[in-house]
Design a protein around this motif. Structure first.
Motif, PDB file in Angstrom:
ATOM      1  N   ILE A  88       0.704  -1.557   0.082  1.00 43.93           N
ATOM      2  CA  ILE A  88      -0.299  -0.023  -0.467  1.00 43.93           C
ATOM      3  C   ILE A  88       0.736   0.951  -0.213  1.00 43.93           C
ATOM      4  N   THR A  89       0.812   2.437  -1.046  1.00 41.97           N
ATOM      5  CA  THR A  89       1.787   2.958  -1.523  1.00 41.97           C
ATOM      6  C   THR A  89       0.945   5.429  -0.409  1.00 41.97           C
ATOM      7  N   HIS A  90      -0.063   5.079  -0.909  1.00 44.59           N
ATOM      8  CA  HIS A  90      -0.946   5.916   0.165  1.00 44.59           C
ATOM      9  C   HIS A  90      -2.311   5.690  -0.238  1.00 44.59           C
ATOM     10  N   PRO A 116      -1.960  21.153  -6.307  1.00 47.48           N
ATOM     11  CA  PRO A 116      -2.037  20.456  -7.388  1.00 47.48           C
ATOM     12  C   PRO A 116      -2.062  20.895  -8.576  1.00 47.48           C
ATOM     13  N   GLY A 117      -2.573  19.486  -9.643  1.00 52.58           N
ATOM     14  CA  GLY A 117      -2.793  19.500 -10.736  1.00 52.58           C
ATOM     15  C   GLY A 117      -3.340  20.443 -11.038  1.00 52.58           C
ATOM     16  N   ALA A 123      -4.858  16.806  -8.085  1.00 51.71           N
ATOM     17  CA  ALA A 123      -4.837  15.677  -7.480  1.00 51.71           C
ATOM     18  C   ALA A 123      -3.244  16.103  -7.157  1.00 51.71           C
ATOM     19  N   THR A 124      -2.676  16.131  -5.837  1.00 45.67           N
ATOM     20  CA  THR A 124      -1.615  16.368  -5.267  1.00 45.67           C
ATOM     21  C   THR A 124      -1.347  15.287  -3.538  1.00 45.67           C
ATOM     22  N   TYR A 125      -0.346  14.739  -3.644  1.00 43.70           N
ATOM     23  CA  TYR A 125       0.762  13.693  -3.052  1.00 43.70           C
ATOM     24  C   TYR A 125       1.199  14.841  -2.110  1.00 43.70           C
ATOM     25  N   VAL A 134       0.022  10.408   1.446  1.00 42.20           N
ATOM     26  CA  VAL A 134      -1.868  11.148   1.654  1.00 42.20           C
ATOM     27  C   VAL A 134      -2.125  11.935   0.324  1.00 42.20           C
ATOM     28  N   GLU A 135      -2.711  11.157  -0.387  1.00 43.51           N
ATOM     29  CA  GLU A 135      -3.363  12.232  -2.228  1.00 43.51           C
ATOM     30  C   GLU A 135      -4.648  12.845  -1.447  1.00 43.51           C
TER      31      GLU A 135
END
Length: 154
Positions: A88-90, A116-117, A123-125, A134-135
């Protein structure tokens, strides 16, 4: 028959700090908790550890429950996965306005990989207080095939 996801779990070195951050930053509420002491053979077998002891809290935001553990025994290994690492990555949180949340959380001290894009999927991480990714996600166009309303929210 599997009916869905009940919760995910995260281990932290500081339970109260973690829960406080998730309450203040993301709006989670604490809905339960507990713990166990050394000598609980059933739990030691379940978690695959010997002589474990821990406290935990359940927190909830909408239909997402997170079980947060703080182990007081054993030798924890600090893990900071990269996005390309297996497992699990995010955690992704859906937002009405990702830019506003990015600005609000940045002001509270959350560190982001970048702003964010633009486009249909905005989205942004960022990283929580323990370094977990956390995204923040906003779906800004009806042409996207995966809309938030497709999810069952309790």
């Amino acid at each position: 028959m599997i009916r869905g996801v009940h919760h995910l779990a995260i281990s932290t070195p500081d339970l109260e700090r973690f829960v406080d951050h998730y309450q203040r930053w993301f709006g989670f509420e604490r809905v339960g908790g507990g713990g166990w002491e050394v000598g609980n053979d059933r739990i030691d077998t379940m978690v695959g550890l010997k002589d474990s002891t821990a406290t935990y809290a359940f927190i909830r935001l909408g239909n997402l429950h997170i079980e947060v553990f703080e182990y007081a025994s054993n030798d924890p290994v600090e893990v900071r996965p990269r996005m390309c690492d297996r497992g699990i990555t995010h955690l992704c949180l859906y937002c009405d306005d990702v830019v506003a949340e990015y600005e609000r959380l940045s002001a509270l001290g959350m560190h982001f990989h970048g702003p964010p894009g633009e486009g249909t999927l905005r989205a942004t991480y960022g990283r929580d207080c323990d370094g977990n990714v956390v995204e923040l996600l906003q779906i800004a166009g009806p042409e996207c095939t995966f809309q938030f309303h497709d999810l069952a929210v309790a």
